[in-house]
Design a protein around this motif. Structure first.
Motif, PDB file in Angstrom:
ATOM      1  N   THR A 213       0.908  -1.023   0.193  1.00  0.00           N
ATOM      2  CA  THR A 213       0.035  -0.007  -0.032  1.00  0.00           C
ATOM      3  C   THR A 213       0.750   1.264   0.126  1.00  0.00           C
ATOM      4  O   THR A 213       1.839   1.227   0.535  1.00  0.00           O
ATOM      5  N   THR A 214       0.208   2.420  -0.360  1.00  0.00           N
ATOM      6  CA  THR A 214       0.626   3.656   0.050  1.00  0.00           C
ATOM      7  C   THR A 214      -0.137   4.601   0.482  1.00  0.00           C
ATOM      8  O   THR A 214      -1.238   4.845   0.048  1.00  0.00           O
ATOM      9  N   PRO A 215       0.350   5.056   1.676  1.00  0.00           N
ATOM     10  CA  PRO A 215       1.564   4.657   2.676  1.00  0.00           C
ATOM     11  C   PRO A 215       1.740   3.145   2.940  1.00  0.00           C
ATOM     12  O   PRO A 215       0.766   2.688   3.035  1.00  0.00           O
TER      13      PRO A 215
ATOM     14  N   ASP B  29       4.708   1.465  12.731  1.00  0.00           N
ATOM     15  CA  ASP B  29       3.687   2.321  12.909  1.00  0.00           C
ATOM     16  C   ASP B  29       2.082   2.064  13.518  1.00  0.00           C
ATOM     17  O   ASP B  29       1.578   2.829  14.054  1.00  0.00           O
TER      18      ASP B  29
ATOM     19  N   LEU C 287      -9.060   1.360   0.524  1.00  0.00           N
ATOM     20  CA  LEU C 287      -7.841   2.037  -0.044  1.00  0.00           C
ATOM     21  C   LEU C 287      -8.585   2.844  -1.049  1.00  0.00           C
ATOM     22  O   LEU C 287      -8.283   4.075  -1.438  1.00  0.00           O
TER      23      LEU C 287
ATOM     24  N   ASP D  20      -6.785   5.738   5.008  1.00  0.00           N
ATOM     25  CA  ASP D  20      -5.313   5.384   5.402  1.00  0.00           C
ATOM     26  C   ASP D  20      -5.311   3.719   5.671  1.00  0.00           C
ATOM     27  O   ASP D  20      -5.889   3.371   6.808  1.00  0.00           O
TER      28      ASP D  20
ATOM     29  N   HIS E 244      -4.748   3.528   9.731  1.00  0.00           N
ATOM     30  CA  HIS E 244      -6.024   3.895  10.197  1.00  0.00           C
ATOM     31  C   HIS E 244      -6.966   2.851  10.215  1.00  0.00           C
ATOM     32  O   HIS E 244      -7.642   2.574  11.416  1.00  0.00           O
TER      33      HIS E 244
ATOM     34  N   PRO F 139      -9.482  10.166  12.202  1.00  0.00           N
ATOM     35  CA  PRO F 139      -8.298   9.415  11.423  1.00  0.00           C
ATOM     36  C   PRO F 139      -7.204  10.100  12.335  1.00  0.00           C
ATOM     37  O   PRO F 139      -6.113   9.210  12.600  1.00  0.00           O
TER      38      PRO F 139
ATOM     39  N   LEU G   8      -3.399   8.317  13.604  1.00  0.00           N
ATOM     40  CA  LEU G   8      -2.109   8.895  12.744  1.00  0.00           C
ATOM     41  C   LEU G   8      -1.415  10.005  13.387  1.00  0.00           C
ATOM     42  O   LEU G   8      -0.352  10.166  12.571  1.00  0.00           O
TER      43      LEU G   8
ATOM     44  N   ARG H 162       2.118  10.369  11.410  1.00  0.00           N
ATOM     45  CA  ARG H 162       1.980  10.962   9.841  1.00  0.00           C
ATOM     46  C   ARG H 162       2.541  12.398  10.048  1.00  0.00           C
ATOM     47  O   ARG H 162       1.924  13.218   9.806  1.00  0.00           O
TER      48      ARG H 162
END
Length: 426
Positions: free
Chosen positions: A166-168, A174, A352, A357, A360, A418, A422, A426
């Motif tokens: 995935t991106t990010p 994390d 996605l 995210d 999240h 979120p 994050l 983030r």
């Protein structure tokens, strides 16, 4: 032929066939229909050895089993009570914190209810919190900690989510950071309600002497460094999740077996065997699940699912609401590990597309599962608590209702805010 195979799989599932066998059979059937060799399934088991984060699962599992077999639960309750018992509703706050921390280390909510329930339930009754409140608190708080480091469900979600690149990207570190504030929100909300209840029923504040605090600190002297080994190592960036798991397992082994000698050498193989049985079953399911995930991606099932959902649900907010309901239902029907392995490959690609995210998503995913685990009528923790406390399931359902509503509000906050998940990453 295909219809007969599907009917046979459904029949086997209904008769109680092992989950890994059903998942493996579906993966093999899918690859066969796609014209690929069944060796594609075996390749996924080989790939498990190339996942550095995966080594954290057996190590944290072993550490959790060793802690559960020792007197660590009693020391944890005594220490938190010595620190917070003077508060109005202090013992109830102690129960919330102790359950959250113990579930995080063991990764199993049922173990928390069994291990800490024996200590906390009589104490809560003795201080006049009431039977209904005490049962509801311990049944619901037993699921806290699934989103707190070093929870195994967090690691498992990360392992499965990483297959989608995935991106990010999704990293275990994390996820450990992302779970801190949401878990703190749940703990605070339950603690505030507990303090309000204590004042309403007139619970007398417990007097904690300096001598008791010193005694609790002295008794827990070997346990206190453990959170700093994990939290300090991971959050400072000095230790990866797998390295923190190795340090944790080694430290717990030294303390419980060599220093405190609470687990004799003759019992150590039995404890390790129980831990590795769980890990082995988990890896078996995970290997077949990764094969099934690859087939789903090759067959473009997530894209088709997204297209079907988008025709009825256009907004991200509506999708999140439907997702919450979906996860609550499956959290009630499935245990945490199978739910993660089965549902993440379907839910993640769709989420996605709605701009959610992936980190999240992991937190709200597990927050819903930990709520569904004591959701009537078939939430697993209801039956574990029923056996532990010797009370009918319906009694526990009624007792847990206000706690469920509080945690449901917390889950909705986590879902639609979120930034709470994050903020630290983030």
């Amino acid at each position: 032929m295909i219809i007969l195979a599907i009917i046979a799989l459904l029949l086997l599932a209904a008769l109680g066939a092992p989950l890994y066998a059903i998942i493996g059979a579906v993966a093999l059937l899918g690859f066969h229909l796609a014209g690929q060799e069944g060796v594609a399934v075996a390749v996924e088991f080989y790939r498990l050895a190339d996942m550095p984060a995966l080594i954290a699962i057996p190590l944290f599992t072993l550490a959790g089993y060793l802690l559960a077999e020792s007197r660590a639960p009693q020391r944890l309750v005594r220490l938190t009570n010595a620190l917070l018992g003077w508060l109005p509703g202090g013992l109830a706050v102690v129960a919330v914190l102790a359950c959250a921390m113990f579930t995080a280390f063991t990764g199993a909510t049922g173990v928390t209810i069994v291990a800490l329930g024996a200590v906390l339930y009589p104490a809560l009754l003795e201080q006049k919190y009431g039977e209904r409140f005490s049962l509801g608190l311990l049944t619901s708080a037993g699921s806290l900690g699934l989103i707190l480091v070093p929870s195994m469900p967090l690691i498992l979600y990360g392992v499965v989510a990483q297959q989608f690149h995935t991106t990010p990207p999704v990293t275990i570190d994390d996820l450990f950071l992302a779970g801190v504030l949401p878990c703190a929100l749940m703990v605070v909300m339950l603690s505030v309600y507990s303090i309000w209840h204590a004042r309403r029923v007139g619970v007398v504040r417990e007097k904690v002497s300096a001598a008791e605090l010193r005694g609790a600190l002295r008794e827990a002297a070997w346990d206190l460094p453990l959170p700093f080994v994990i939290l300090g190592g991971i959050y400072s960036g000095k230790l990866a999740a797998s390295e923190a798991a190795a340090a944790t397992a080694l430290y717990v082994f030294i303390v419980t077996v060599l220093i405190r000698r609470e687990i004799p050498w003759r019992k150590l193989p039995l404890v390790a065997r129980e831990a590795m049985l769980l890990v082995g079953a988990l890896l078996l399911i995970l290997g077949f699940s990764l094969a099934l995930t690859n087939w789903l991606i090759d067959a473009e099932v997530p894209e088709q699912l997204f297209t079907a959902i988008q025709t009825h649900i256009a907004s991200r907010g509506a999708f999140l609401l439907i997702l919450n309901v979906f996860l609550l239902v499956f959290g009630m029907l499935l245990e945490g590990f199978p739910a993660i392995i089965l549902l993440v490959p379907l839910v993640l690609p769709v989420a996605l597309r709605y701009g959610i995210d992936p980190v999240h998503l992991g937190i709200l995913f597990l927050a819903n599962l930990q709520l569904g685990i004591f959701l009537p009528p078939v939430g697993m923790n209801l039956f574990i608590a029923s056996m532990r406390f010797g009370k009918p399931v319906l009694t526990l359902v009624r007792a847990s209702a206000p706690f469920f509503l509080i945690l449901l509000i917390a889950v909705l906050i986590i879902t639609y805010w979120p930034g709470l998940s994050l903020a630290l990453i983030r």
